[in-house]
Design an enzyme around this catalytic site. Structure first.
Site, short mmCIF file in Angstrom:
data_model
loop_
_atom_site.label_atom_id
_atom_site.label_comp_id
_atom_site.label_asym_id
_atom_site.label_seq_id
_atom_site.Cartn_x
_atom_site.Cartn_y
_atom_site.Cartn_z
CG ASP A 163 44.17 37.32 28.93
OD1 ASP A 163 45.38 37.62 28.85
OD2 ASP A 163 43.70 36.66 29.88
CG HIS A 176 46.70 45.34 32.60
ND1 HIS A 176 47.05 45.44 33.92
CD2 HIS A 176 45.55 44.61 32.57
CE1 HIS A 176 46.16 44.79 34.67
NE2 HIS A 176 45.24 44.28 33.86
CB SER A 208 34.62 45.96 23.43
OG SER A 208 34.38 46.62 22.20
#
EC number: 4.1.1.65
Length: 286
Positions: A90, A147, A253
């Site tokens: 995200d 992921h 980050s």
């Protein structure tokens, strides 16, 4: 004027010291004080706790537990088509496009070296020259686990010490070579269609970078570049499937993904577009 002052202050503040201190505070288990801070953070950044596996702020013993919170199983759907790569995080697109020989576009007027990004390792960079890259920024409100876009066999990991500038859009516009200057962890994977690099870039108050196979990589590795190589078989081998967790940031980050030439075409993203884990990131061209 104010923006220039903000950037100038980043050059002179003790970023590593501040980040490590914040890391210790974020790891502290302070009961009601921790819960209160988490509630303030949720309100300030409009965090959607309905997606979290544990919705109640009081269920998190430390701020780090909250920040690296897991999502409910049905909160994100990994795109099922084998030809499609899944968006790994995200966040919001910083930049994406072609790697021009050894040069990656950061922002208007700023490029940086692919080889430097990958720890000054020409043998790792060669595969990605003239390939594709995508840079995605994770803001404080975002889910902070990373992921896999596709199936991959880990071959190399590189820890690269460096600065801890903010990686906000403003800093990306103003600090030359930002992502190749900041502390980072590089993971190289063999995939069924070619090599893929996933670079986890540290930033101010990012207390640590973790991977699922090595745990905490930063800190406290040190001041030298460290290169690990992994076998394809045996107990030290690491194979991750599309959608599997790769790693996580404690306090947010940026990731940079790199692909070989003629391997992928990105979906219809532009700089500034929001991203959602599991959505179509790119499509294989082979």
């Amino acid at each position: 004027m104010f923006d220039s002052i903000k950037i100038a202050l980043q050059y002179i503040t003790p970023k590593h010291l501040i980040s490590r201190l914040v890391g210790k505070l974020a790891a502290a288990k302070a009961g009601g004080l921790t819960t209160g801070l988490i509630k303030l953070f949720i309100k300030q950044y409009k965090v959607n706790m309905a997606e979290a596996e544990r919705e109640n702020p009081a269920d998190y013993a430390s701020f780090n537990e909250f920040f690296t919170r897991a999502l409910k199983d049905d909160a994100r759907v990994i795109c099922p088509n084998e030809q499609d790569l899944a968006m790994p995080v995200d966040g919001a697109v910083s930049q994406l496009g072609d790697i021009k020989h050894d040069s990656i576009f950061q922002a208007k007027g700023h490029d940086y070296s692919l080889t430097t990004l990958l720890g000054g390792k020409p043998e790792l960079a060669t595969a990605f020259k003239n390939g594709k890259f995508a840079t995605v920024y994770l803001s404080p409100k975002d889910y902070h686990r990373i992921h896999m876009p596709m199936d991959g066999q880990l071959t190399d990991m590189v820890y690269v010490p460096g600065e801890l500038f903010s990686v906000s859009p403003l800093t990306a516009e103003r600090v030359p070579g930002l992502f190749a200057r900041n502390e980072r962890v590089v993971a190289i994977f063999d995939t069924p269609k070619g090599k893929m690099a996933m670079v986890l870039v540290g930033a101010t108050i990012v207390a640590s970078i973790e991977t699922v196979w090595a745990g905490t990589v930063s800190p406290p590795v040190g001041k030298n570049v460290v290169h690990w190589q992994y076998p394809s078989e045996g107990e030290d081998a690491v194979f991750l499937k599309k959608g599997d967790e790769l790693g996580r940031f404690k306090l947010g980050s940026t990731i940079v993904a790199c692909f070989e030439p003629d391997m992928v075409e990105f979906a219809d993203y532009s700089a500034g577009d929001d991203t959602r884990l599991g959505d179509v990131f790119a499509t294989l061209t082979q």
